[in-house]
Design a protein around this motif. Structure first.
Motif, short mmCIF file in Angstrom:
data_model
loop_
_atom_site.label_atom_id
_atom_site.label_comp_id
_atom_site.label_asym_id
_atom_site.label_seq_id
_atom_site.Cartn_x
_atom_site.Cartn_y
_atom_site.Cartn_z
N VAL A 90 37.88 -7.78 46.67
CA VAL A 90 38.18 -9.06 47.03
C VAL A 90 39.70 -8.88 47.68
O VAL A 90 39.87 -9.93 48.59
CB VAL A 90 38.43 -9.81 45.51
N ALA A 91 40.62 -8.33 47.15
CA ALA A 91 41.88 -8.10 48.00
C ALA A 91 41.62 -7.60 49.49
O ALA A 91 42.29 -8.40 50.23
CB ALA A 91 42.56 -7.30 47.15
N ARG A 92 40.96 -6.52 49.54
CA ARG A 92 40.77 -6.29 51.14
C ARG A 92 39.88 -7.31 51.90
O ARG A 92 40.63 -7.54 53.05
CB ARG A 92 39.71 -5.01 51.12
N GLU A 93 39.24 -7.87 51.34
CA GLU A 93 38.44 -9.17 52.06
C GLU A 93 39.70 -10.28 52.32
O GLU A 93 39.21 -10.81 53.32
CB GLU A 93 37.36 -9.75 51.00
N LEU A 94 40.52 -10.38 51.51
CA LEU A 94 41.38 -11.58 51.79
C LEU A 94 42.57 -10.96 52.49
O LEU A 94 43.73 -11.61 52.74
CB LEU A 94 41.95 -11.85 50.29
N GLY A 95 42.67 -9.59 53.21
CA GLY A 95 43.53 -9.12 53.90
C GLY A 95 44.63 -8.46 53.37
O GLY A 95 45.63 -8.03 54.04
N ALA A 96 44.64 -8.12 52.19
CA ALA A 96 45.53 -7.29 51.56
C ALA A 96 45.32 -5.77 51.74
O ALA A 96 44.31 -5.46 51.82
CB ALA A 96 45.61 -7.70 49.85
N THR A 97 46.32 -5.08 51.65
CA THR A 97 46.37 -3.70 51.83
C THR A 97 46.05 -3.21 50.19
O THR A 97 47.08 -3.72 49.36
CB THR A 97 47.85 -3.14 52.21
N VAL A 98 45.29 -2.50 49.95
CA VAL A 98 45.01 -1.91 48.60
C VAL A 98 45.20 -0.61 48.38
O VAL A 98 45.09 0.15 49.23
CB VAL A 98 43.29 -2.21 48.24
N VAL A 99 46.11 -0.47 47.26
CA VAL A 99 46.43 0.69 47.23
C VAL A 99 45.69 1.19 45.69
O VAL A 99 45.79 0.50 44.54
CB VAL A 99 48.04 0.77 46.74
N ARG A 100 45.00 2.42 45.44
CA ARG A 100 44.35 2.81 44.40
C ARG A 100 45.43 3.62 43.22
O ARG A 100 45.82 4.75 43.99
CB ARG A 100 43.09 3.36 44.55
N GLU A 101 45.46 3.30 42.35
CA GLU A 101 46.30 4.16 41.35
C GLU A 101 45.33 4.52 40.04
O GLU A 101 45.06 3.48 39.30
CB GLU A 101 47.44 3.43 41.08
N ALA A 102 44.82 5.65 40.01
CA ALA A 102 43.93 6.09 38.92
C ALA A 102 44.65 6.17 37.37
O ALA A 102 44.05 5.83 36.57
CB ALA A 102 43.29 7.52 39.45
N ARG A 103 45.63 6.41 37.47
CA ARG A 103 46.30 6.52 36.17
C ARG A 103 46.95 5.31 35.69
O ARG A 103 47.58 4.42 36.20
CB ARG A 103 47.88 7.32 36.45
N ARG A 104 46.25 5.03 34.52
CA ARG A 104 46.55 3.60 34.02
C ARG A 104 48.08 3.31 33.55
O ARG A 104 48.59 4.37 33.11
CB ARG A 104 45.60 3.49 32.70
N GLY A 105 48.47 2.23 33.59
CA GLY A 105 49.63 1.73 33.24
C GLY A 105 50.45 0.81 34.18
O GLY A 105 50.38 1.01 35.37
N PHE A 106 51.18 0.02 33.42
CA PHE A 106 51.77 -1.04 34.42
C PHE A 106 52.91 -0.31 35.39
O PHE A 106 52.73 -0.68 36.37
CB PHE A 106 52.56 -1.99 33.54
N GLY A 107 53.72 0.56 34.92
CA GLY A 107 54.50 1.25 35.52
C GLY A 107 54.04 2.04 36.61
O GLY A 107 54.49 2.13 37.62
N ALA A 108 52.95 2.73 36.28
CA ALA A 108 52.16 3.54 37.13
C ALA A 108 51.82 2.98 38.41
O ALA A 108 52.03 2.96 39.62
CB ALA A 108 50.94 4.31 36.54
N ALA A 109 51.19 1.53 38.15
CA ALA A 109 50.78 0.82 39.32
C ALA A 109 52.08 -0.11 40.04
O ALA A 109 52.02 0.32 41.36
CB ALA A 109 50.11 -0.59 38.91
N CYS A 110 53.14 -0.14 39.55
CA CYS A 110 54.48 -0.66 40.11
C CYS A 110 54.99 0.45 41.01
O CYS A 110 55.19 0.24 42.39
CB CYS A 110 55.33 -1.17 39.05
N HIS A 111 55.00 1.53 40.40
CA HIS A 111 55.68 2.77 41.28
C HIS A 111 54.63 3.29 42.36
O HIS A 111 55.28 3.56 43.71
CB HIS A 111 55.79 3.90 40.29
N ALA A 112 53.22 3.32 42.11
CA ALA A 112 52.34 3.45 43.36
C ALA A 112 52.67 2.53 44.43
O ALA A 112 52.70 2.90 45.66
CB ALA A 112 50.93 3.40 42.84
N GLY A 113 52.90 1.11 44.19
CA GLY A 113 53.10 0.09 45.12
C GLY A 113 54.43 0.52 45.81
O GLY A 113 54.54 0.36 47.16
N LEU A 114 55.56 0.73 45.01
CA LEU A 114 56.87 1.22 45.63
C LEU A 114 56.83 2.30 46.82
O LEU A 114 57.31 2.06 47.63
CB LEU A 114 58.04 1.19 44.51
N THR A 115 56.06 3.36 46.08
CA THR A 115 55.96 4.37 47.00
C THR A 115 55.11 4.09 48.14
O THR A 115 55.60 4.76 49.55
CB THR A 115 55.25 5.57 46.09
#
Length: 447
Positions: free
Chosen positions: A59-84
């Motif tokens: 859904v995010a890709r279809e709406l034009g967003a850049t999608v980053v996949r982070e396999a490691r679960r965790g709010f911080g893991a997702a935030c830091h993957a986006g920051l990186t």
């Protein structure tokens, strides 16, 4: 386009974004259309798919967003993957569940871009009933107070809406990958001098209002939700401590049934009255635990839960054996720092339970009767409890000796509720609790 944190790229064929907005995402397909429509023009939405099963990434890709996949679960893991993965000079963070409006980040970015602030945080204000549950608001207020004591910053919220410069955020070297990521960001920013009140630049709390009635409490440190989270340890300074919400809070208790609990209260109370007092004590204890920031809240129970069990508290059965074995078994179920208490101290408060292990290996709470009411271990080793003689006037001293060689910090001396005299003293110490009210009713009925 799908990218990974190790190889970020701007959207194909488009200009480099002026601002990147990191949107940690776990099963938010229904909310994404509204959220992505609210991204300001020229900014890039980095949707970090943290293991969604509802097609959020598609859904995010279809709406034009850049999608980053982070396999490691965790709010911080997702935030830091986006920051990186971000490439813009300024990076913002926003929840992805349509409870926060990304367009509110515009003045945040203006503050950072003008040099008025290094890190801008949003203060949430509920817009209507149900927008922010009372227990979540209380927990956030307590954590904000501790942060003010720890950092000197007059923060009133540790909200997920924030903005800062990418290079400065990366330089903080954040290590938490679970629910304490927002907390660690503020503490390390303060330690790095980005939040110096003596300078013009600092951490600046902007104001906003909550949208909708989604359960935002799940993103507060210590509340389960987007992640089964655990943050990295916070630091201490000047004698004040900030709860490291990776701590698991354990309560070991018996089901409050007549004849099985508080038998030393009988007489003067009947077994039914003693059980009613035990239930009130347990309810007060669990209420304090529910209001304390923590990774997990676990009731280690002998018996079955009842209506006194609050939401957000897991229940696991006690193992067999003596009390030392059951306490050891409670710690054995933890994979990180843990603080264990019993059901006999209904006067406990979130402030008493707010501990971290940044500068110690253990916490010890002595009891008036010679036992102990709390034991915290950075490395929950069951062998530290097995074989300790329990329920004696020397239990506390024996348990304290088991901690020799560890860096131990002491909690205040508290009184357990064992006898009628104890009950009266504890009720006086905590007159507004269920236990005090129940004791007052039972005492009045006897006159």
């Amino acid at each position: 386009m799908t990218t990974s944190p190790s190889s970020p790229e701007p959207p194909s064929g488009g200009p480099a974004p002026s601002v990147d907005v990191v949107l940690p995402c776990l099963d938010e397909a229904a909310a994404l259309p509204w959220v992505l429509r609210r991204i300001p023009p020229g900014w890039r939405a980095l949707v970090v798919d943290n293991g969604s099963t509802d097609g959020s990434g598609r859904v995010a890709r279809e709406l034009g967003a850049t999608v980053v996949r982070e396999a490691r679960r965790g709010f911080g893991a997702a935030c830091h993957a986006g920051l990186t993965a971000a490439t813009a000079e300024i990076v913002c963070f926003c929840d992805c569940d349509a409870s926060l409006d990304p367009s509110d980040l515009v003045p945040f970015v203006d503050e950072v871009r003008s040099g008025a602030a290094d890190l801008v945080l949003g203060r949430r204000r509920p817009k209507g009933r149900g927008a922010w549950p009372p227990h979540a608001r209380a927990g956030n207020a307590a954590l904000s107070l501790l942060l003010r004591r720890r950092t000197g910053l007059r923060l009133r919220d540790l909200g997920p809406l924030r903005a800062g410069r990418r290079e400065e955020l990366l330089a903080l070297d954040l290590t938490d990958r679970r629910s304490g990521y927002p907390l660690e960001m503020v503490v390390r920013a303060a330690d790095a001098g980005l939040a110096d009140h003596r300078a013009r630049r600092g951490v600046h709390p902007a104001h906003r209002r909550l949208q909708g009635d989604r359960h935002l409490a799940r993103h507060l440190p210590g509340r389960p939700g987007h992640e089964p989270g655990a943050p990295g340890a916070a630091h201490t300074r000047g004698g004040d401590s900030v709860t490291a919400p990776e701590v698991t809070l354990l309560v070991i208790a018996k089901e409050p049934r007549p004849g099985r609990v508080k038998t030393r209260l009988t007489p003067p109370f009947t077994p039914e009255e003693a059980a009613a007092l035990a239930e009130a004590a347990l309810a007060d204890t669990l209420d304090a635990v529910a209001r304390t920031p923590a990774r997990r809240r676990v009731l280690v129970l002998d018996g079955a839960p009842g209506p006194w069990l609050p939401a957000g508290v897991e229940v696991v059965p006690q193992c067999a054996g003596g009390l030392d074995e059951r306490l050891a078994g409670a710690f054995a179920g933890c994979d990180g720092p843990a603080l264990l208490i019993g059901m006999d101290t209904p006067q406990v408060t979130p402030e008493l339970l707010t501990v971290d292990f940044a500068d110690c290996d253990a916490w010890f709470g002595p009891a008036v009767d010679g036992g102990f009411w709390a034991l915290g271990l950075a490395d929950p080793d069951p062998h530290l409890l097995r074989g300790v003689p329990m329920s004696t006037p020397r239990t506390g001293a024996a348990q304290r000796r088991r901690l020799d060689g560890l860096r131990v910090r002491d909690l205040p001396l508290l009184r357990d509720v064992d006898t009628a005299r104890d009950a009266a003293a504890v009720a006086d110490a905590a007159p507004d609790g269920r236990f005090a009210a129940r004791l007052a009713r039972l005492t009045a009925a006897r006159r």
